[in-house]
Design an enzyme around this catalytic site. Structure first.
Site, short mmCIF file in Angstrom:
data_model
loop_
_atom_site.label_atom_id
_atom_site.label_comp_id
_atom_site.label_asym_id
_atom_site.label_seq_id
_atom_site.Cartn_x
_atom_site.Cartn_y
_atom_site.Cartn_z
N HIS A 104 -7.17 11.10 11.23
CA HIS A 104 -7.08 10.21 10.07
C HIS A 104 -8.29 9.28 10.08
O HIS A 104 -8.73 8.83 11.14
CB HIS A 104 -5.79 9.39 10.15
CG HIS A 104 -5.81 8.14 9.32
ND1 HIS A 104 -6.04 6.88 9.87
CD2 HIS A 104 -5.66 7.94 7.99
CE1 HIS A 104 -6.01 5.98 8.92
NE2 HIS A 104 -5.79 6.59 7.77
N ARG A 108 -12.05 0.86 3.44
CA ARG A 108 -11.59 0.31 2.17
C ARG A 108 -12.12 -1.11 1.97
O ARG A 108 -12.51 -1.80 2.92
CB ARG A 108 -10.06 0.30 2.12
CG ARG A 108 -9.43 -0.44 3.27
CD ARG A 108 -7.93 -0.20 3.34
NE ARG A 108 -7.31 -0.93 4.45
CZ ARG A 108 -7.20 -0.45 5.69
NH1 ARG A 108 -7.67 0.75 5.97
NH2 ARG A 108 -6.65 -1.17 6.65
N HIS A 173 10.05 2.48 16.51
CA HIS A 173 11.40 3.02 16.67
C HIS A 173 11.46 4.12 17.73
O HIS A 173 12.54 4.50 18.17
CB HIS A 173 11.92 3.55 15.32
CG HIS A 173 11.11 4.66 14.74
ND1 HIS A 173 9.88 4.48 14.19
CD2 HIS A 173 11.37 5.99 14.62
CE1 HIS A 173 9.40 5.63 13.74
NE2 HIS A 173 10.30 6.57 14.00
#
Length: 298
Positions: A104, A108, A173
């Site tokens: 990835h 920006r 999680h």
């Protein structure tokens, strides 16, 4: 400061990365231009069922609107309600070969405006690697290029952004890193516009150097159903992170971005199993013990 300069860099970066990836895969990316009803649009460059890449996207977007969404103001609530302009290049690549890692990268630029006040601007981005079968030489190479990209900005820059990446790309999680990390930065606006812009450019321009040699080295490694099955299982973690924790995905959806472009980051084949654990003394177990550990690779 000039948003024109930033946009010119981003569109060129998209083109250069797509060109480099097409040279490895041998199949061309499909390009779609899209418009956002609320303002702006983008160009999605996507490959599916390529020779090397099972799915990949290198997307450019430039959007604007009357109010920043919650995902963009979570860390800066004082900007809530301001109009905004946002542009960036975001890519995710899922190779077919389980020995070739998912990657990835995103760079920006944001600007938030309010009548009677100076615009508030910042840069963000980074790149990170998610292997299914770990190779130390790949991890060292990827992190060394990340370090090289940031070296002109001070000796403390890479360690800081590496730590930031380890903390951000973490599945709370699961109590587990998404991959072996890389670098990550957000809300970056010091010391001045040009220095921040230079840093963003350096990260984007080093992407192919960081990833292409790894992809070329692993894309033809022989594999079987076992490796493919483990890849599909581990891809489930990627889906969980993108849909539960990723601010970029949330920003795109909350601003009414193009759903097809936002969700191209998801792998095409993925599996979940109940309470599955890898057997001891296997390459699958080694991923957990030797690579998903937040290690300093360089």
């Amino acid at each position: 400061m000039s948003t024109t300069q930033v946009k010119a860099f981003l569109t060129h970066l998209q083109d250069s990365i797509v060109t480099g990836l097409q040279a490895v895969d041998g199949k061309k990316f499909r390009r779609d231009q899209w418009d956002r009803p609320g303002g702006g649009g983008g160009i999605s460059a996507v490959i599916e069922e390529g020779n090397v890449l099972e799915r990949g996207g290198v997307n450019f977007s430039h959007v604007h609107g009357s109010g920043l969404p919650a995902s963009a103001t979570a860390a800066r609530p004082e900007l809530s309600g301001r109009s905004f302009e946002a542009m960036g290049v975001s890519l995710v690549l899922h190779p077919r070969n389980p020995y070739a890692p998912t990657v990835h990268m995103n760079v920006r630029y944001f600007e938030a405006r309010k009548e009677g006040a100076e615009p508030v601007w910042w840069f963000g981005g980074g790149m990170d690697l998610t292997p299914y079968y770990g190779y130390e030489e790949d991890a060292v190479h990827f992190h060394q290029v990340c370090k090289d990209a940031l070296q002109p900005f001070g000796d403390d820059c890479y360690p800081r952004l590496k730590k930031w990446c380890d903390e951000y790309f973490f599945l709370k999680h699961r109590n587990e890193p998404r991959g072996i990390g890389g670098v990550f930065f957000d809300d970056w606006n010091q010391p001045d516009f040009q220095t921040c812009f230079n840093l963003m450019q350096s990260v984007g321009e080093h992407f192919l150097t960081a990833y292409q040699p790894i992809l070329e080295r692993r894309k033809d490694t022989p594999y079987g159903d076992r490796e493919r099955d483990f890849q599909a299982y581990r891809r489930g973690r990627y889906v969980e992170f993108n849909l539960v924790w990723d601010r970029g995905t949330l920003f795109g959806l909350q601003t009414g971005g193009r759903t097809e472009s936002i969700l191209m980051s998801l792998p095409p084949i993925v599996k979940w199993r109940y309470d599955w654990r890898p057997a001891e003394n296997t390459p699958e177990k080694k991923l957990y013990t030797d690579f998903l550990i937040g290690k300093d690779w360089v």
